[in-house]
Design an enzyme around this catalytic site. Structure first.
Site, PDB file in Angstrom:
ATOM      1  N   SER A 161      -5.015   7.226  -7.326  1.00  0.00           N
ATOM      2  CA  SER A 161      -6.103   6.443  -7.914  1.00  0.00           C
ATOM      3  C   SER A 161      -7.312   6.502  -6.979  1.00  0.00           C
ATOM      4  CB  SER A 161      -5.635   4.997  -8.163  1.00  0.00           C
ATOM      5  OG  SER A 161      -6.634   4.248  -8.801  1.00  0.00           O
ATOM      6  N   ASP A 283       0.780   1.207  -9.178  1.00  0.00           N
ATOM      7  CA  ASP A 283       1.199   2.140 -10.217  1.00  0.00           C
ATOM      8  C   ASP A 283       1.959   3.297  -9.559  1.00  0.00           C
ATOM      9  OD1 ASP A 283       1.457   3.306 -12.708  1.00  0.00           O
ATOM     10  OD2 ASP A 283      -0.487   4.310 -12.629  1.00  0.00           O
TER      11      ASP A 283
END
Length: 339
Positions: A161, A283
Site C-alpha cells: 500500500s 491488509d
C-alpha cells in the site's frame, strides 16, 4: 504534540477547506499555507512542518518540482492531491517517484460519500504519513541466512500500500528477464491508476507487466497488477487463470491483499510465495494466515526499508512471516531461491 501541517495549493477555497478539516482534528494543526511550490520550499525550511499536503498544478513552481527540492533540502512526508484520471495517475506517479509518500483525490466526493467520512479519510491519511520516516540512506541490514531454494514455487503474490509504487519499482529493477515464475501485484490504488502504474513498471522491467484482466492466463515471465476498484483472485486449474470481480461494499480495500492471498492459499497452497511490502494498516494479515495453513512461504519487508511498517508488522507480529528482509535483498533472494 500535534502534527504540524503545511497546506500547499493555488486555490484559496481549497486551502481554506483543507485547513478547516485539519484544524478540527485534535491530532493536528495547520502551521502555514502556500500558493505555489516555491513558497512551499521556503516555508518548509522556516516552519518545519511534520507533513505537507501538495497540489501538483500551480503557478511559479509545480508540485512535482517542489517535492524534488524538498526531498533534497529538508525531507518531510508529502501527501499529494490528485485528479483520478489516467493523466492524473501519470502525474501522481511522477510525484511519488520524486519522493511524495501518498496521495488522495482532490475531488473529496471521490474519497467518501459523506462529510464525516471525508474528514476522517483526510486526517487519517495525514496521521499515517506523519508516522513514516523519510529515509535518504537506510542503514544496511544483515541478510538472513539462506533457508533453502524454494523449488516448488509456482506463483509469487506481492501485497503493498503506502510507499508501494516506489518499493515495487526498486524491486523490479533487480529482477532479470530470466525470472520465469509469474508474479501478482496487489497495490492499493484507484481504478484509473493501475493501468498507468503497470505501464510504468513494464518500462522499467525486462519482464512483461500488465494490468490484470478477467480470464488472463497466468504465464511464465509475466507480472499482473490487480486493477484498482476491483478484486483479483487466482485459480490454478487450467494452467492458472486470473479472475477479476466487482468488490463487495463491505470490503475496505479494492483491491484487497487478503482476498488475493486467500485465493492463492486455496489454489496454490505450498506452491505460493507471498511477499508483504510497505503499507498502512493490516491488509494481508488474514490472507497470510491462510497461506501459512496451506504450507506457503511468506516474506515481509523490514521496518528500516519501509515507508510505513503497518502491513509487514501485522504479519510479523502474528508469527506468519518466514523471513523479514530489507527491500534491496528481496529481488536477489527471489532470483536465488525461486528464479
Amino acid at each position: 504534540m500535534s502534527i504540524r501541517v503545511l497546506v500547499v495549493d493555488d486555490s484559496g477555497f481549497f486551502r481554506r477547506r483543507v485547513t478547516d478539516i485539519i484544524n478540527a482534528d485534535g491530532r493536528m494543526e495547520v502551521v502555514g499555507v502556500a500558493s505555489n511550490g516555491r513558497e512551499a520550499i521556503e516555508m518548509n525550511e522556516s516552519l518545519k512542518p511534520d507533513v505537507i499536503t501538495m497540489d501538483y498544478e500551480m503557478p511559479v513552481m509545480d508540485g512535482i518540482t517542489a517535492v524534488r527540492n524538498i526531498m533534497q533540502r529538508r525531507p518531510v512526508p508529502v501527501l499529494m492531491f490528485s485528479s483520478l484520471t489516467f493523466e492524473g495517475a501519470r502525474v501522481t506517479l511522477d510525484a511519488l517517484d520524486a519522493g511524495a509518500l501518498d496521495f488522495l483525490p482532490k475531488n473529496f466526493d471521490q474519497i467518501a460519500k459523506d462529510a464525516v467520512q471525508i474528514k476522517r479519510a483526510l486526517t487519517d491519511k495525514i496521521a499515517g504519513v506523519a508516522r513514516s520516516q523519510t529515509k535518504v540512506a537506510p542503514s544496511p541490514v544483515a541478510r538472513p541466512a539462506v533457508r533453502g531454494r524454494l523449488t516448488q514455487t509456482e506463483l509469487v503474490v506481492i501485497g503493498t500500500s503506502t510507499g508501494g509504487p516506489a518499493a515495487l519499482q526498486t524491486l523490479f529493477k533487480t529482477i532479470p528477464g530470466s525470472f520465469k515464475t509469474p508474479i501478482i501485484i496487489v497495490q492499493h490504488m484507484p481504478g484509473s491508476f493501475t493501468k498507468a502504474f503497470a505501464e510504468r513498471l513494464n518500462s522499467l522491467s525486462p519482464l512483461i507487466v500488465k494490468e490484470a484482466a478477467d480470464g488472463d492466463k497466468i504465464e511464465r515471465g509475466h507480472v499482473y497488477v490487480a486493477p484498482g476498484g476491483m478484486q483479483l483472485m487466482v485459480d490454478r486449474r487450467g494452467g492458472g487463470v486470473i479472475h477479476i470481480r466487482e468488490s463487495d461494499e463491505r470490503v475496505n480495500y479494492r483491491p484487497s491483499v487478503d482476498i488475493a492471498f486467500a485465493s492463492a492459499a486455496k489454489h496454490y497452497g505450498n506452491k505460493a510465495l507471498a511477499i508483504v511490502l510497505t503499507g498502512m494498516g493490516a491488509d494481508g494479515r488474514e490472507g497470510a494466515r491462510l497461506l501459512k495453513q496451506g504450507g506457503a512461504t511468506v516474506w515481509a519487508q523490514d521496518e528500516e526499508s519501509c515507508v510505513i511498517f503497518g502491513m509487514p508488522l501485522a504479519v510479523i507480529k502474528e508469527g506468519l512471516s518466514d523471513e523479514v528482509l530489507p527491500l534491496k535483498d528481496i529481488g536477489p533472494r527471489l532470483v536465488e531461491e525461486v528464479g
